[in-house]
Design a protein around this motif. Structure first.
Motif, PDB file in Angstrom:
ATOM      1  N   VAL A 121       0.832  -1.203   0.000  1.00  0.00           N
ATOM      2  CA  VAL A 121       0.000   0.000   0.000  1.00  0.00           C
ATOM      3  C   VAL A 121       0.865   1.251   0.000  1.00  0.00           C
ATOM      4  CG1 VAL A 121      -1.777   1.274   1.244  1.00  0.00           C
ATOM      5  CG2 VAL A 121      -1.821  -1.229   1.222  1.00  0.00           C
ATOM      6  N   ASN A 122       0.693   2.058  -1.022  1.00  0.00           N
ATOM      7  CA  ASN A 122       1.278   3.400  -1.036  1.00  0.00           C
ATOM      8  C   ASN A 122       2.793   3.397  -0.830  1.00  0.00           C
ATOM      9  OD1 ASN A 122       0.936   6.117  -1.463  1.00  0.00           O
ATOM     10  ND2 ASN A 122       0.567   6.612   0.683  1.00  0.00           N
ATOM     11  N   GLN A 123       3.469   2.351  -1.322  1.00  0.00           N
ATOM     12  CA  GLN A 123       4.928   2.302  -1.276  1.00  0.00           C
ATOM     13  C   GLN A 123       5.454   1.900  -2.641  1.00  0.00           C
ATOM     14  OE1 GLN A 123       5.331  -0.047   2.712  1.00  0.00           O
ATOM     15  NE2 GLN A 123       7.188   1.176   2.488  1.00  0.00           N
ATOM     16  N   VAL A 124       6.544   2.532  -3.042  1.00  0.00           N
ATOM     17  CA  VAL A 124       7.168   2.254  -4.334  1.00  0.00           C
ATOM     18  C   VAL A 124       8.680   2.324  -4.159  1.00  0.00           C
ATOM     19  CG1 VAL A 124       5.255   3.129  -5.736  1.00  0.00           C
ATOM     20  CG2 VAL A 124       7.038   4.704  -4.976  1.00  0.00           C
ATOM     21  N   GLY A 125       9.406   1.743  -5.107  1.00  0.00           N
ATOM     22  CA  GLY A 125      10.846   1.896  -5.096  1.00  0.00           C
ATOM     23  C   GLY A 125      11.596   0.603  -4.837  1.00  0.00           C
ATOM     24  N   THR A 126      12.733   0.724  -4.175  1.00  0.00           N
ATOM     25  CA  THR A 126      13.711  -0.352  -4.041  1.00  0.00           C
ATOM     26  C   THR A 126      13.691  -0.927  -2.633  1.00  0.00           C
ATOM     27  OG1 THR A 126      15.082   0.844  -5.650  1.00  0.00           O
ATOM     28  CG2 THR A 126      16.127  -0.957  -4.443  1.00  0.00           C
ATOM     29  N   TYR A 127      13.412  -2.219  -2.537  1.00  0.00           N
ATOM     30  CA  TYR A 127      13.353  -2.925  -1.264  1.00  0.00           C
ATOM     31  C   TYR A 127      14.082  -4.262  -1.416  1.00  0.00           C
ATOM     32  CZ  TYR A 127       9.681   0.545  -0.630  1.00  0.00           C
ATOM     33  OH  TYR A 127       8.987   1.725  -0.560  1.00  0.00           O
ATOM     34  N   TRP A 128      14.068  -5.058  -0.375  1.00  0.00           N
ATOM     35  CA  TRP A 128      14.646  -6.401  -0.485  1.00  0.00           C
ATOM     36  C   TRP A 128      14.047  -7.293   0.581  1.00  0.00           C
ATOM     37  CZ3 TRP A 128      19.363  -7.999   2.603  1.00  0.00           C
ATOM     38  CH2 TRP A 128      19.710  -7.066   3.576  1.00  0.00           C
TER      39      TRP A 128
END
Length: 617
Positions: A121-128
Motif C-alpha cells: 500500500v502506497n509504497q514504491v521503489g527499491t526494497y529487499w
C-alpha cells in the motif's frame, strides 16, 4: 484535522489500489546449495527451491504479495522480513507479516510453512527480502524486491538492479560462534573474505551509448559499508530507501547494510571504451586489514566487448561522498517540529560475566522473550497492554501512543559506524553529527563521544528533512530521528550490522497497542507455527498469564563482570602472562648460556612491563 484528512486520503488510495492490483504468489523452500560466489572457495549458500542466487521479485504499486515460506533446513528455524515495508492496511493490520521471530511471529521450525500475505500500500521503489533469523541472510538468504511505479517523477530508458554485499567463506553460525566468544573479548567483528557485486566478484553490466539508466543499488551485506564510483560518469540520486528525493548529482555513493539508493546515469555518446565501476570497502569499519583482503573491487561497465577491460580505479578522497542528511524528499514534507515523546538510546559495547562482548542500548542487551511480543500485546488484559513491564525489560520496550510524534536520539559511545533500521516506518533525519573518532585538536589522538545536546544542536534543523528507514550514526557521534506513531504494531529498531544485532543491539517499539488489538487477528497459520515450536499463544514475555508481572524464567542477559574485572583487566592479565613466559624464557636462556646476565637490565625491563600492565587496569 490534517492527520484525519491524510488517513482518509490513504483509505481512498488503498481502495483504488486493491481494485487495480495483481496478486503475485511464490512458494519458497529454504535449503543449502553448493556455490562458489567469489571464485575462491566452494561453500554452502542458502537458496530457495534449490536455486541460488535467489531471483529478484518485481511487482507494481498496489499489488498483493503472497509468499509461502517452507523451512527446508534440518535443524535451523527461519523467517522472512520484507525490508522497508510498512504493512499498512485500512481495515486490518498486518503486523504479523513483518518477519522478526519472537517479535511479530514465532520462528518457522523445520518442515513448517508460514504464509506472508499482504498488499503493498502506497509504497514504491527499491526494497529487499531477507531472513531475520540468526545471521542467515549472510549466507545468501536474500534478494531484491522492486515495486514499480508508473508515476515515477523521473525518466529513464532502462533499469538495472545491483546488489552489493560482503562474503564469508564459513557458514554464518560458525562465524557467529567464533565472534560471540570469550576468546574475542574486544568484540572485533568478523572480517569478510570478499565483497560481491550481484552475487559474484569482478562483475559487469552493459551500457549502450546515449542512454539513461536507472541503477538500483542495494547493500545486502551483513557488516561492511561500501563506496561506489563509476569512472567518467555521474550519479543523479532520485530515490533512497523507497523515498523519492529531489535530484542530487554526485560522483560517489555510500551504502551501509540495509540501505538502498537509486540513481540515474547518462551513458557516454561513444562505445569506444569500457569503464570501471568500483566497489570500495569502508576499511574504517575493520579492526585490522588482512594483507590478502581486496578492498578495491573493479567491475566493468561494458560498452564494447571488443575493447580492453577497464583498469582498476583508485579514489584519492572520500570527502565528496553524498551525505543523506542534506538530501530533500520529493514530497517536501516539513519537519515534525515538536515531539511528544523522546526516546534516548546510548550505544555501547562491553563485556558481561561470561566474558563475551555484547552490544547495548542504555546498558540493556536485547534478549528474545519466550513468546512473540505481538502475542503479549494481543493477549494481555486491556488495562495492561500499555504497561511496558509485561513485555520484559530484556528487550528495551517502549510503548508509543497513537498519533504521537516520536523523537529517537542515538548517542554513539562506540568507535564504530552503525546503520540503524526501523521496521514499519520511515523517519526524518533531524540531526546527524560527523564522526568524532579523532580528537578535534588535530593531535591524532582518539576523540571523545559527543552526545546530542538539545539546547545547542550541531546543525540547524532542516525545514524539509530527509526521510528513510536506515541511517548511519558515526563513530562517537549522534543522530536524531522523528516519526509519527500512526502505524500500530510491534516494530523492532536495530543495528543492521547483523553481528551487532546478534550481540543485542535492538529495541522494541510497541506502537498503539490498544488500536492494534482492534485490527490485528492472528491467523490460523500463525497459531499453527507457534504450536509446532511449542511457543505459548498468550502470556507475558516469560509466558505467564496467571500473573502478568511474573517474569520468572524470562531469558536475560548474563550477569556483569566481577567488579574490577573489565576489558582492561583482560589486557593486563594477558600482559602479565606474557611477562611470566618471558621470565621463564630468560631463566632457560640463562641456564644454557655461559655469558653473564645483566640482572639490573632484566629487573628494569620486568618492572616496566608490570607497571604498564597495572596502568592499563
Amino acid at each position: 484535522m490534517i492527520r484525519v484528512l491524510t488517513f482518509l486520503a490513504d483509505l481512498f488510495l488503498l481502495t483504488q489500489l486493491v481494485i487495480a492490483g495483481q496478486t503475485h504468489e511464490f512458494n519458497f523452500t529454504t535449503g543449502w546449495v553448493s556455490r562458489n560466489p567469489d571464485g575462491m572457495q566452494e561453500r554452502m549458500m542458502i537458496g530457495f527451491n534449490g536455486e541460488w542466487p535467489i531471483p529478484e521479485i518485481h511487482v507494481n504499486k498496489g499489488d498483493r504479495l503472497i509468499v509461502r515460506l517452507t523451512n527446508g533446513f534440518e535443524d535451523l528455524p527461519t523467517s522472512l522480513h520484507f525490508h522497508g515495508f510498512f504493512h499498512r492496511q485500512a481495515d486490518e493490520n498486518m503486523n504479523q507479516m513483518d518477519g522478526p521471530p519472537l517479535v511479530t511471529q514465532c520462528p518457522i521450525m523445520p518442515g513448517d510453512t508460514y504464509v506472508y500475505n499482504f498488499t503493498i500500500v502506497n509504497q514504491v521503489g527499491t526494497y529487499w527480502i531477507h531472513s531475520h533469523s540468526g545471521a542467515q541472510y549472510t549466507d545468501g538468504m536474500r534478494t531484491a524486491l522492486i515495486v514499480h511505479d508508473e508515476d515515477e517523477p523521473f525518466e529513464y530508458d532502462e533499469e538495472k538492479v545491483i546488489q552489493i554485499g560482503d562474503h564469508y567463506h564459513k557458514p554464518y553460525y560458525q562465524v557467529m560462534d567464533e565472534f560471540l566468544n570469550r576468546y574475542n573479548p574486544t568484540g572485533a567483528e568478523p572480517i569478510p573474505q570478499n565483497i560481491l557485486f550481484n552475487n559474484t566478484v569482478n562483475g559487469s553490466i552493459s551500457f549502450d551509448p546515449d542512454t539513461v539508466y536507472l541503477l538500483r543499488f542495494i547493500n545486502v551485506g551483513n557488516f561492511i559499508a561500501q563506496y561506489v564510483y563509476l569512472e567518467d560518469h555521474y550519479f543523479t540520486i532520485v530515490e533512497v530507501d523507497g523515498v523519492y528525493v529531489k535530484h542530487n548529482t554526485t560522483s560517489l555513493l555510500y551504502l551501509s547494510p540495509g540501505q538502498r539508493m537509486s540513481v540515474l546515469v547518462k551513458s557516454q555518446p561513444h562505445a569506444d571504451k569500457n569503464y570501471a565501476l568500483m566497489q570500495i570497502m569502508d576499511e574504517t569499519m575493520l579492526d585490522s586489514v588482512p594483507t590478502d583482503l581486496v578492498l578495491n573491487r573493479t567491475n566493468q561497465v561494458v560498452y564494447n566487448y571488443s575493447a580492453p577491460a577497464a583498469n582498476e580505479y583508485f579514489i584519492d578522497s572520500f570527502e565528496e561522498v553524498t551525505n543523506d542528511f542534506y538530501l530533500t524528499p520529493f514530497s517536501e514534507r516539513e519537519l515534525l517540529s515538536e515531539y511528544d515523546y523522546q526516546i534516548s538510546l546510548d550505544i555501547k559495547m562491553d563485556n558481561l560475566g561470561d566474558g563475551k562482548n555484547y552490544a547495548f542500548f542504555n546498558n540493556i542487551t536485547y534478549v528474545a522473550p519466550k513468546i512473540p511480543t505481538l502475542v503479549t500485546a494481543l493477549s494481555a488484559p486491556e488495562k495492561l497492554a500499555k504497561n511496558p513491564a509485561i513485555y520484559g525489560d530484556n528487550i528495551n520496550p517502549f510503548v508509543l501512543e497513537y498519533g504521537e510524534v516520536i523523537e529517537v536520539v542515538l548517542n554513539n559511545y562506540d568507535d564504530g559506524r552503525h546503520p540503524f533500521h526501523l521496521h514499519g516506518h520511515n523517519f526524518q533525519i533531524v540531526q546527524k553529527s560527523p564522526s568524532f573518532l579523532e580528537s578535534s585538536s588535530g593531535s591524532g589522538e582518539s576523540g571523545e563521544p559527543v552526545p546530542y545536546n538539545e539546547s545547542a544542536p550541531l546543525m540547524p534543523y532542516p525545514e524539509m528533512p530527509m526521510e528513510r528507514d536506515t541511517v548511519v550514526v558515526e563513530p562517537n557521534g549522534h543522530v536524531v530521528l522523528r516519526f509519527v506513531a500512526d502505524n500500530p504494531g510491534i516494530w523492532i529498531f536495530h543495528c543492521h550490522v547483523d553481528w551487532h544485532l546478534e550481540q543485542g543491539l535492538a529495541a522494541i517499539f510497541i506502537e498503539a497497542p490498544l488500536v492494534l488489538r482492534e485490527k490485528e487477528v492472528l491467523t490460523e497459520n500463525f497459531q499453527q507455527i507457534c504450536s509446532a515450536g511449542k511457543f505459548p499463544l498468550s502470556g507475558n514475555a516469560a509466558g505467564h498469564e496467571d500473573d502478568w508481572f511474573n517474569m520468572a524464567g524470562l531469558p536475560r542477559q548474563p550477569k556483569p563482570l566481577p567488579k574490577g574485572f573489565t576489558l582492561k583487566g583482560y589486557i593486563a592479565f594477558v600482559v602479565s602472562c606474557l611477562v611470566g613466559l618471558w621470565g621463564l624464557l630468560t631463566i632457560v636462556q640463562y641456564g644454557m648460556s655461559e655469558s653473564t646476565q645483566n640482572d639490573k637490565a632484566m629487573y628494569e625491563n620486568l618492572h616496566k612491563l608490570l607497571q604498564e600492565a597495572g596502568d592499563s587496569n
